[in-house]
Structures are given as structure tokens and as C-alpha cells.
Design an enzyme around this catalytic site. Structure first.
Site, PDB file in Angstrom:
ATOM      1  N   ILE A 118       6.421  71.480  13.476  1.00 25.92           N
ATOM      2  CA  ILE A 118       7.551  70.427  13.085  1.00 25.92           C
ATOM      3  C   ILE A 118       7.241  69.909  11.311  1.00 25.92           C
ATOM      4  CG2 ILE A 118       6.007  68.332  13.688  1.00 25.92           C
ATOM      5  CD1 ILE A 118       9.390  69.003  14.108  1.00 25.92           C
ATOM      6  N   SER A 168      -4.816  71.823   6.623  1.00 28.88           N
ATOM      7  CA  SER A 168      -4.532  72.345   8.070  1.00 28.88           C
ATOM      8  C   SER A 168      -5.549  73.605   8.209  1.00 28.88           C
ATOM      9  CB  SER A 168      -3.026  72.942   7.950  1.00 28.88           C
ATOM     10  OG  SER A 168      -2.726  73.625   9.462  1.00 28.88           O
ATOM     11  N   ARG A 169      -6.324  74.008   9.576  1.00 27.54           N
ATOM     12  CA  ARG A 169      -7.337  74.856   9.812  1.00 27.54           C
ATOM     13  C   ARG A 169      -7.138  76.067   9.166  1.00 27.54           C
ATOM     14  NH1 ARG A 169      -8.286  72.592  15.607  1.00 27.54           N
ATOM     15  NH2 ARG A 169      -6.158  73.394  15.315  1.00 27.54           N
ATOM     16  N   LYS A 199       5.968  61.640  16.380  1.00 27.20           N
ATOM     17  CA  LYS A 199       5.720  61.030  17.751  1.00 27.20           C
ATOM     18  C   LYS A 199       4.833  61.840  18.913  1.00 27.20           C
ATOM     19  CE  LYS A 199       7.496  64.187  20.354  1.00 27.20           C
ATOM     20  NZ  LYS A 199       8.093  64.794  20.408  1.00 27.20           N
TER      21      LYS A 199
HETATM   22  P1  NAP Z   1       1.991  72.887  16.898  1.00 25.62           P
HETATM   23  O1  NAP Z   1       3.402  73.911  15.861  1.00 25.62           O
HETATM   24  O2  NAP Z   1       1.017  73.534  17.477  1.00 25.62           O
HETATM   25  O3  NAP Z   1       1.647  72.316  15.409  1.00 25.62           O
HETATM   26  C1  NAP Z   1       0.905  71.404  14.902  1.00 25.62           C
HETATM   27  C2  NAP Z   1      -0.399  72.034  13.944  1.00 25.62           C
HETATM   28  O4  NAP Z   1      -1.379  70.685  14.288  1.00 25.62           O
HETATM   29  C3  NAP Z   1      -1.209  73.293  14.478  1.00 25.62           C
HETATM   30  O5  NAP Z   1      -0.175  73.892  13.590  1.00 25.62           O
HETATM   31  C4  NAP Z   1      -2.310  72.838  13.822  1.00 25.62           C
HETATM   32  O6  NAP Z   1      -2.701  73.532  12.495  1.00 25.62           O
HETATM   33  C5  NAP Z   1      -3.030  71.424  13.459  1.00 25.62           C
HETATM   34  N1  NAP Z   1      -3.924  71.269  14.797  1.00 25.62           N
HETATM   35  C6  NAP Z   1      -5.028  70.282  13.961  1.00 25.62           C
HETATM   36  N2  NAP Z   1      -5.772  70.119  15.358  1.00 25.62           N
HETATM   37  C7  NAP Z   1      -4.429  70.366  16.305  1.00 25.62           C
HETATM   38  C8  NAP Z   1      -5.534  70.679  17.958  1.00 25.62           C
HETATM   39  N3  NAP Z   1      -6.078  69.922  18.026  1.00 25.62           N
HETATM   40  N4  NAP Z   1      -4.613  71.596  18.057  1.00 25.62           N
HETATM   41  C9  NAP Z   1      -3.201  71.894  17.823  1.00 25.62           C
HETATM   42  N5  NAP Z   1      -3.214  72.018  17.145  1.00 25.62           N
HETATM   43  C10 NAP Z   1      -4.017  71.697  15.880  1.00 25.62           C
HETATM   44  O7  NAP Z   1       2.855  71.191  16.921  1.00 25.62           O
HETATM   45  P2  NAP Z   1       4.692  71.274  16.761  1.00 25.62           P
HETATM   46  O8  NAP Z   1       5.208  71.758  17.626  1.00 25.62           O
HETATM   47  O9  NAP Z   1       4.827  71.296  15.179  1.00 25.62           O
HETATM   48  O10 NAP Z   1       3.919  69.071  17.073  1.00 25.62           O
HETATM   49  C11 NAP Z   1       3.147  68.638  15.902  1.00 25.62           C
HETATM   50  C12 NAP Z   1       3.699  67.199  16.836  1.00 25.62           C
HETATM   51  O11 NAP Z   1       5.704  67.125  16.253  1.00 25.62           O
HETATM   52  C13 NAP Z   1       3.264  67.405  18.283  1.00 25.62           C
HETATM   53  O12 NAP Z   1       3.515  65.455  17.998  1.00 25.62           O
HETATM   54  C14 NAP Z   1       5.243  66.966  18.800  1.00 25.62           C
HETATM   55  O13 NAP Z   1       5.015  65.773  19.627  1.00 25.62           O
HETATM   56  C15 NAP Z   1       5.375  66.874  17.458  1.00 25.62           C
HETATM   57  N6  NAP Z   1       7.621  67.310  17.110  1.00 25.62           N
HETATM   58  C16 NAP Z   1       7.276  68.868  17.491  1.00 25.62           C
HETATM   59  C17 NAP Z   1       9.192  68.912  17.575  1.00 25.62           C
HETATM   60  C18 NAP Z   1       9.134  70.719  18.242  1.00 25.62           C
HETATM   61  O14 NAP Z   1      10.132  70.916  18.073  1.00 25.62           O
HETATM   62  N7  NAP Z   1       8.039  71.701  17.467  1.00 25.62           N
HETATM   63  C19 NAP Z   1       9.986  68.269  17.670  1.00 25.62           C
HETATM   64  C20 NAP Z   1       9.477  66.948  17.484  1.00 25.62           C
HETATM   65  C21 NAP Z   1       8.760  66.750  16.843  1.00 25.62           C
HETATM   66  P3  NAP Z   1      -4.352  74.463  12.263  1.00 25.62           P
HETATM   67  O15 NAP Z   1      -4.930  74.915  13.405  1.00 25.62           O
HETATM   68  O16 NAP Z   1      -3.899  75.087  10.917  1.00 25.62           O
HETATM   69  O17 NAP Z   1      -4.585  73.096  11.712  1.00 25.62           O
END
Ligand code: NAP
Length: 318
Positions: A21, A43-44, A97
């Protein structure tokens, strides 16, 4: 560190959690908004070109940038601790969110932000979809008879490899489902309860892949409005994010997550501007030293987990 209200300077921002996101929505929205200057990323495993990069929030704070605010895009588990460190460092905070993993965490962050005089914005991006505000307006004063929510998407397409989403605190199918609840509670404010819930949890995981909810909310003159919500995370083919509201004055339908509004046979649709609006609201909250935190959608999800029945279904693999 605090924003100088007399200064036209942009808000100096860091973004935390560079995943799907952050890349799809936050970075483009920030780049297009002159009220913000992206200074750093945390970011890690990922880096953002052209700004300073750090592995965690403590490193960012220690680096001593003249920052004003952070935008948190990590998963909900762990976000509260990051928010607390940011507030302690004198930063305003915007959160994806759902705002945190639990209601108590949100209350703790909010109390800390109030005590420190920081702006806290718990965002609900789906509430910024083009059809939501006009839907709310159309429904005002109408007798609502029933609400039907169908939120069905493919986890493999929208959350590829995100194992955290099926862990405890990852929300499972409520990660998208909470978007539907954020819209429903925006267009029909007041008196929401979860009356029954059935969840399908895959073997070996902690969070559901499907959920069927019976809810209700306040209608006119003390009436209760029945609401059903079907959330499915294994839906292939055309994706469905619909809310249908039947009233004594006809049917209102929000499709495509709220971006398409159909009412009285008229269909209106507008280009996606959810995150542009979120950053606009954050800039205004920072400027006026205000906060916006509404936990209603999170409370409904918590209640579904409290009253819901769980059925174990076959294991899920990506
Ligand atoms: P994601 O792709 O997994 O990205 C989250 C990032 O946070 C990871 O790349 C990771 O980067 C970092 N991170 C830090 N601590 C973490 C942990 N314990 N476990 C996993 N990742 C961790 O997730 P996302 O889809 O972007 O979602 C993040 C938030 O945005 C959520 O709350 C989700 O509900 C919201 N959201 C997502 C979407 C969607 O379409 N995907 C849409 C709207 C809102 P590093 O490993 O580099 O630290």
C-alpha cells in the site's frame, strides 16, 4: 519539530513500512501533494529512492531529521509501538487502517497523542471513495429497510505472500471487510451492533478466510435496520465490493468499494482519489492541530471475534 502555523513550508514527512500500500498509494499521493515533503523512509527490507532510509523508527528518530510527521503503513500488529515512539519524538501521526491490532492499543495511542499535543489521524481510505459522501446525503431522512454487504476478493491477488494477514492480529478477511464496515458506518451512522458471526479459519492459521455477519444499526424512529455482511477472501473472477441499501424511497447501491454509486437508476462514478483526500485531510488536521480517530469499524470487527463461531476449514497455501 512542531509545525509552525505561520510558515507555508511543507510538512516534513517520513513513511514507515514500505510494502504494497505504501508503494501503490502513499508514495504517489505524497509526491503529488505540495503540502508534504517526503524526507525519509523506514523499512527493514525495502528502500525508497531519493530519501534517507532507516531500518526502524528508533534509527529514524536518532538521525535527527527536522521532521514534522510520520505515516504508518506497517501491518496492524506492532503499529502501536511505532506510533508511541513517533509521538514521543514530537511527531504528528497518520495511520493506515485498521489503526492498530486492538481497541486498547488505539485508546493508548490516542491518549498519548492528546497528552503530547500531537495530531493523530486514524485513516479509513474507503470512506474517501467518490460515492460515499453522496450516499450518506441521499440516505439522510430516508427509512432504511435493510443493508446487504458483499465483499469478496482474491487474497492471492491483493495480498500476495502476506502471511501476517492470516496470523493472530492480522484480521484475515476482516482486513478488506473492515473497509466495508467503514463505509457502512459512515453512510448510516449510529447504533451499530454485531448480532451473530460465523467465521471460517483455515487449519494452521489464526485468522478467518471467510466470515458471515448479521449486524444491525439504528433506523428512523427507533427502528433497527438488519444488515448482512458476507466477506470472502477466496473469490476468483470478477471481484465484488458492494453495499446495497434498500429504503422506502428505493435502492441505493455502492459498487467497487464505494467508487460507483447507483441510485434511482442513475450511475455516477469518479476517478480514484482516496489517498489524495486522506493526505489532504491529514494536512488540514496538522494545520489546525486537530485529530480524527473513529474506532467504530474496528469495534465491530472486535465484536465479531467476541461473539463469532469458528469453523476450521482446509489449510490455505499461496
Ligand atoms: P505489506 O505489503 O505486507 O507491507 C507492509 C510492510 O510493513 C512490509 O513490506 C514490511 O516492510 C513492513 N513491516 C514492518 N513490520 C512488519 C511485520 N511485523 N510483518 C510484516 N511486515 C512488516 O502490507 P500492505 O498490504 O501494504 O498493508 C499494510 C497496511 O495497509 C495494512 O494495515 C493494510 O490493511 C493496509 N492496506 C492495505 C491495502 C492493500 O491493498 N494491500 C489497501 C489499503 C490498506 P519491511 O519488511 O521492509 O519492514
Amino acid at each position: 519539530m512542531a509545525v509552525d502555523l505561520s510558515s507555508p513550508k511543507p510538512i516534513r514527512l517520513a513513511i514507515v513500512g514500505i510494502g504494497k500500500i505504501a508503494r501503490d498509494q502513499h508514495l504517489p499521493a505524497i509526491a503529488q501533494d505540495p503540502r508534504f515533503e517526503l524526507v525519509a523512509a523506514v523499512s527493514r527490507n525495502a528502500v525508497v529512492d531519493g530519501v534517507a532510509n532507516y531500518r526502524d523508527i528508533a534509527e529514524l528518530v536518532a538521525a535527527g531529521h527536522d521532521l514534522d510527521a510520520v505515516s504508518l503503513c506497517t501491518p496492524p500488529v506492532g503499529r502501536a509501538e511505532i506510533a508511541m515512539v513517533a509521538i514521543d519524538a514530537g511527531l504528528d501521526v497518520m495511520m493506515e487502517k485498521p489503526p492498530a491490532a486492538t481497541l486498547s492499543e488505539v485508546a493508548r495511542i490516542e491518549a498519548h497523542a492528546v497528552a503530547a499535543g500531537r495530531t493523530l489521524f486514524a485513516t479509513w481510505h474507503s470512506r474517501e471513495a467518490a460515492g460515499v459522501a453522496p450516499a450518506r446525503q441521499w440516505l439522510e431522512g430516508r427509512r432504511v429497510e435493510r443493508v446487504t454487504i458483499d465483499w469478496r476478493e482474491d487474497i492471492r491477488r491483493w495480498h500476495p505472500g502476506q502471511d501476517w494477514i492470516l496470523e493472530a492480529g492480522g484480521f484475515g478477511v476482516f482486513d478488506p471487510g473492515i473497509n466495508a464496515l467503514s463505509i457502512a458506518t459512515e453512510i448510516l451512522p449510529g447504533g451499530w451492533t454485531v448480532d451473530d458471526a460465523e467465521m471460517h479459519v483455515p487449519e494452521g492459521r489464526m485468522s478467518p478466510l471467510a466470515a458471515d455477519l448479521r449486524l444491525s444499526c439504528d433506523g428512523l424512529a427507533g427502528a433497527r435496520v438488519p444488515v448482512t455482511a458476507a466477506f470472502d477472501f477466496l473469490h476468483e473472477g470478477p471481484q465484488q465490493w458492494d453495499i446495497v441499501v434498500d429504503t422506502d424511497g428505493g435502492r441505493l447501491t455502492l459498487r467497487m468499494g464505494g467508487s460507483v454509486l447507483e441510485v434511482d437508476g442513475q450511475v455516477s462514478e469518479a476517478p480514484d482519489a482516496e489517498y489524495a483526500r486522506l493526505y489532504g485531510k491529514f494536512a488540514e488536521l496538522v494545520r489546525t492541530r486537530a485529530s480524527a480517530v473513529d474506532v467504530t469499524p474496528l469495534r465491530l470487527v472486535a465484536d465479531a471475534f467476541l461473539v463469532g463461531r469458528r469453523t476450521i476449514v482446509p489449510a490455505f497455501a499461496w
